[in-house]
Design a protein around this motif. Structure first.
Motif, mmCIF file in Angstrom:
data_model
loop_
_atom_site.group_PDB
_atom_site.id
_atom_site.type_symbol
_atom_site.label_atom_id
_atom_site.label_comp_id
_atom_site.label_asym_id
_atom_site.label_seq_id
_atom_site.Cartn_x
_atom_site.Cartn_y
_atom_site.Cartn_z
ATOM 1 N N ILE A 209 28.356 51.809 54.535
ATOM 2 C CA ILE A 209 28.697 51.209 55.823
ATOM 3 C C ILE A 209 27.723 51.728 56.870
ATOM 4 O O ILE A 209 27.716 52.927 57.194
ATOM 5 N N GLY A 210 26.897 50.842 57.379
ATOM 6 C CA GLY A 210 25.858 51.249 58.326
ATOM 7 C C GLY A 210 26.347 51.250 59.757
ATOM 8 O O GLY A 210 25.891 50.449 60.587
ATOM 9 N N SER A 211 27.269 52.130 60.057
ATOM 10 C CA SER A 211 27.755 52.234 61.424
ATOM 11 C C SER A 211 26.617 52.631 62.353
ATOM 12 O O SER A 211 25.724 53.387 61.963
ATOM 13 N N TYR A 212 26.642 52.102 63.575
ATOM 14 C CA TYR A 212 25.616 52.544 64.521
ATOM 15 C C TYR A 212 26.217 53.060 65.816
ATOM 16 O O TYR A 212 25.591 53.070 66.875
ATOM 17 N N SER A 213 27.471 53.524 65.716
ATOM 18 C CA SER A 213 28.030 54.320 66.808
ATOM 19 C C SER A 213 27.396 55.705 66.727
ATOM 20 O O SER A 213 26.589 55.973 65.823
ATOM 21 N N ILE A 214 27.757 56.615 67.616
ATOM 22 C CA ILE A 214 27.046 57.880 67.666
ATOM 23 C C ILE A 214 27.407 58.828 66.511
ATOM 24 O O ILE A 214 26.534 59.289 65.770
ATOM 25 N N THR A 215 28.692 59.115 66.313
ATOM 26 C CA THR A 215 29.081 60.225 65.442
ATOM 27 C C THR A 215 28.759 59.991 63.983
ATOM 28 O O THR A 215 28.227 60.879 63.308
ATOM 29 N N ASN A 216 29.096 58.821 63.456
ATOM 30 C CA ASN A 216 28.810 58.551 62.052
ATOM 31 C C ASN A 216 27.738 57.484 61.893
ATOM 32 O O ASN A 216 27.609 56.862 60.837
ATOM 33 N N GLY A 217 26.955 57.293 62.954
ATOM 34 C CA GLY A 217 25.893 56.305 62.933
ATOM 35 C C GLY A 217 24.540 56.878 63.287
ATOM 36 O O GLY A 217 23.945 57.632 62.528
ATOM 37 N N TRP A 218 24.057 56.555 64.483
ATOM 38 C CA TRP A 218 22.662 56.907 64.788
ATOM 39 C C TRP A 218 22.409 58.407 64.900
ATOM 40 O O TRP A 218 21.310 58.876 64.577
ATOM 41 N N PHE A 219 23.414 59.198 65.321
ATOM 42 C CA PHE A 219 23.141 60.627 65.494
ATOM 43 C C PHE A 219 22.833 61.338 64.175
ATOM 44 O O PHE A 219 21.813 62.041 64.079
ATOM 45 N N PRO A 220 23.657 61.198 63.115
ATOM 46 C CA PRO A 220 23.278 61.863 61.862
ATOM 47 C C PRO A 220 21.957 61.362 61.288
ATOM 48 O O PRO A 220 21.227 62.137 60.642
ATOM 49 N N THR A 249 14.837 54.167 62.416
ATOM 50 C CA THR A 249 14.219 53.131 61.590
ATOM 51 C C THR A 249 14.900 53.033 60.230
ATOM 52 O O THR A 249 15.129 51.932 59.709
ATOM 53 N N GLN A 250 15.254 54.179 59.633
ATOM 54 C CA GLN A 250 15.943 54.169 58.341
ATOM 55 C C GLN A 250 17.291 53.456 58.438
ATOM 56 O O GLN A 250 17.660 52.688 57.550
ATOM 57 N N LEU A 251 18.022 53.726 59.509
ATOM 58 C CA LEU A 251 19.305 53.061 59.709
ATOM 59 C C LEU A 251 19.098 51.563 59.900
ATOM 60 O O LEU A 251 19.803 50.734 59.290
ATOM 61 N N TYR A 252 18.129 51.199 60.722
ATOM 62 C CA TYR A 252 17.857 49.784 60.991
ATOM 63 C C TYR A 252 17.422 49.068 59.712
ATOM 64 O O TYR A 252 17.885 47.946 59.430
ATOM 65 N N ASP A 253 16.560 49.699 58.923
ATOM 66 C CA ASP A 253 16.074 49.069 57.695
ATOM 67 C C ASP A 253 17.217 48.805 56.710
ATOM 68 O O ASP A 253 17.242 47.765 56.035
ATOM 69 N N GLY A 254 18.158 49.751 56.612
ATOM 70 C CA GLY A 254 19.286 49.554 55.710
ATOM 71 C C GLY A 254 20.121 48.350 56.096
ATOM 72 O O GLY A 254 20.588 47.597 55.231
ATOM 73 N N LEU A 255 20.300 48.155 57.393
ATOM 74 C CA LEU A 255 21.061 47.009 57.880
ATOM 75 C C LEU A 255 20.266 45.710 57.755
ATOM 76 O O LEU A 255 20.782 44.685 57.310
ATOM 77 N N LYS A 418 20.506 44.611 66.517
ATOM 78 C CA LYS A 418 20.544 43.143 66.523
ATOM 79 C C LYS A 418 19.164 42.536 66.293
ATOM 80 O O LYS A 418 19.041 41.329 66.054
ATOM 81 N N GLY A 419 18.122 43.343 66.376
ATOM 82 C CA GLY A 419 16.763 42.841 66.205
ATOM 83 C C GLY A 419 16.152 42.317 67.478
ATOM 84 O O GLY A 419 15.066 41.706 67.453
ATOM 85 N N ASN A 420 16.792 42.556 68.599
ATOM 86 C CA ASN A 420 16.284 42.074 69.881
ATOM 87 C C ASN A 420 15.196 42.974 70.458
ATOM 88 O O ASN A 420 14.434 42.548 71.332
ATOM 89 N N VAL A 421 15.162 44.209 69.993
ATOM 90 C CA VAL A 421 14.182 45.188 70.473
ATOM 91 C C VAL A 421 13.627 45.940 69.267
ATOM 92 O O VAL A 421 14.388 46.312 68.364
ATOM 93 N N LYS A 422 12.334 46.152 69.219
ATOM 94 C CA LYS A 422 11.741 46.941 68.138
ATOM 95 C C LYS A 422 12.204 48.391 68.253
ATOM 96 O O LYS A 422 12.427 48.887 69.363
ATOM 97 N N VAL A 423 12.334 49.055 67.115
ATOM 98 C CA VAL A 423 12.861 50.422 67.106
ATOM 99 C C VAL A 423 12.052 51.336 68.018
ATOM 100 O O VAL A 423 12.609 52.051 68.869
ATOM 101 N N GLU A 424 10.738 51.319 67.883
ATOM 102 C CA GLU A 424 9.896 52.222 68.674
ATOM 103 C C GLU A 424 9.989 51.910 70.159
ATOM 104 O O GLU A 424 10.086 52.825 70.995
ATOM 105 N N ASP A 425 9.972 50.636 70.504
ATOM 106 C CA ASP A 425 10.074 50.258 71.918
ATOM 107 C C ASP A 425 11.436 50.652 72.483
ATOM 108 O O ASP A 425 11.538 51.147 73.614
ATOM 109 N N GLY A 426 12.483 50.418 71.696
ATOM 110 C CA GLY A 426 13.818 50.792 72.143
ATOM 111 C C GLY A 426 13.966 52.287 72.325
ATOM 112 O O GLY A 426 14.594 52.743 73.295
#
Length: 442
Positions: A209-220, A249-255, A418-426
């Motif tokens: 499950i690719g959560s992208y909230s803070i605690t179990n998503g983007w922070f870890p 990027t790893q999280l984004y790629d998985g999704l 959502k793909g609206n912004v590139k990872v590096e730019d975001g």
């Protein structure tokens, strides 16, 4: 952060007074004075009133703990101010402005840090140094410690993250079960093997499950890559760090590439726990408190946990969320002393054992965590949580402005996913926004 989804169901109650009678020795100090004559040891203790705030009421804090404290401290007259979580947090802001707040209460750890900066919270570092043995507690005891050494609160409980896995899905797919030696790359590769599609080509099962909230998503994900939200001083953003960007990027790629379940699939499945328990997602970064819901609502699911995987540097980073008690810096000296007596009781063996038994949060005393080794409820491997935070527990880079900059981060992360912004730019956009907050420009 506030514990799970417990907001309490009680209506806002007025102060409820639980009176008690007198006992012995002097009161109003942060701890009883050592030594003294026989006459002094039998002298009546000074009567003290302690106003105790309980957000979420007894839905969040065990009544057994409160009653135990009252029974053992009859010279302290406890006035309990309780309310559902949301009502309490709204009311406390008004009380602070009017200087009518309780002598002691708890809230999200980041909120406690902001109270410390505003001069609302008492520095507990001297109290801890005098009366507690830090070695008896996990590092989470100091979740509300600042880089300057101030300690604005102590934990009500700790809610860490571990890797939960559905045994049935792994066994059907013939994929070896996760272990504590896994890295995040192992998680990614297993997720690819565990992802499946139905006859029409639509995804029917995901590896993670690719959560992208803070605690179990983007922070870890950024931590394991060697990045972070802030530096050690909590004054500089690190969102422009290439390692932080690599983790995002790893999280984004998985999704994007379809081996992590996205939010639409999770919603269609009924939620994260529903998707995980039904086998539509094989793995999940689960917070400790969610075991209660799993055992209640999905008792037949065959699952367990291992420690969150190791990062790129071979180290483990285990996000842990805390609610923290604070003592009001504006309370009278007598009330501060009584409040510290309560915290010592809360951090003692009896109360910490009750916290451990609740299943909704972890205690901070090591001996109480050890009691979980014999637990018979799922997950059977609770050491994934307790040993995990002992090895690599980290807060969410909380500081006094955390609540403000975290929202700005999440807004941009949502656009990245959502793909609206590139990872590096975001990430660069996040960096500027966060640094402006840290510098007081917003």
């Amino acid at each position: 952060m506030k514990k799970g989804s417990s907001a309490g169901i009680l209506l806002l109650a007025g102060a409820m007074t639980l009176a008690a009678c007198s006992s012995s020795s002097s009161g109003g100090s942060s701890s009883p004075s050592p030594g003294g004559s026989a006459a002094a040891s039998t002298a009546p203790k000074k009567q003290v009133t302690l106003k105790l705030g309980l957000p979420g009421s007894y839905e969040v804090t065990s009544k057994e703990i409160i009653d135990g404290f009252i029974a053992e401290h009859p010279h302290i007259k406890v006035e309990i101010q309780e309310a559902p979580w949301g009502d309490f947090t709204s009311k406390i802001a008004t009380q602070i402005a009017g200087n009518t707040m309780p002598d002691i209460w708890f809230q999200e750890n980041a909120t406690i840090l902001s109270y410390g900066k505003r001069g609302v919270a008492e520095d507990l570092a001297p109290y801890i140094a005098k009366d507690l043995k830090a070695d008896d507690y996990i590092d989470g005891l100091f979740s509300a410690k600042t880089p300057e050494g101030k300690v604005w609160g102590v934990p009500h409980g700790i809610n860490p993250v571990a890797l939960a896995y559905n045994k049935t899905v792994f066994q059907k797919a013939g994929v070896p079960l996760p272990t504590d030696d896994w890295t995040f790359n192992d998680l990614i590769e297993a997720s690819k093997k565990l992802t499946a599609k139905d006859a029409s080509g639509k995804p029917s099962q995901f590896g993670f499950i690719g959560s992208y909230s803070i605690t179990n998503g983007w922070f870890p994900w950024i931590k394991q890559a060697g990045g972070s939200a802030l530096d050690d001083t909590k004054t500089k953003s690190r969102f422009d760090d290439p390692k932080t960007i690599a983790g995002l990027t790893q999280l984004y790629d998985g999704l994007k590439n379809g081996y992590f379940a996205d939010i639409d699939f999770v919603k269609a499945s009924g939620g994260e726990l529903e998707a995980f328990s039904s086998g539509k997602a094989a793995m999940y970064f689960m917070q400790y408190s969610l075991q209660v819901n799993m055992n209640k609502n999905f008792p037949d699911a065959d699952w367990d946990t291992v420690k969150i995987p190791k990062g790129a540097d071979g180290k483990r980073y285990v996000p842990m969320v805390a609610n923290s008690w604070l003592i009001s810096s504006r309370a009278s000296q007598d009330a501060k002393g009584a409040a510290w007596e309560f915290l010592k009781y809360y951090l003692g063996d009896k109360a910490q054992a009750i916290v451990a038994q609740s299943g909704s949060t972890l205690p901070v005393k090591k001996s109480a965590n050890a009691l979980l080794n014999d637990s018979k409820t799922k997950p059977l491997n609770k050491k994934a949580f307790t040993d995990g935070i002992a090895e690599g527990g980290v807060t969410l880079d909380e500081n006094a402005t955390w609540s403000e900059w975290r929202i700005l981060v999440q807004q941009v992360v949502n656009e990245i996913i959502k793909g609206n912004v590139k990872v590096e730019d975001g990430a660069k956009d996040i960096h500027k926004k966060v640094q402006d907050v840290l510098d007081g420009k917003k």
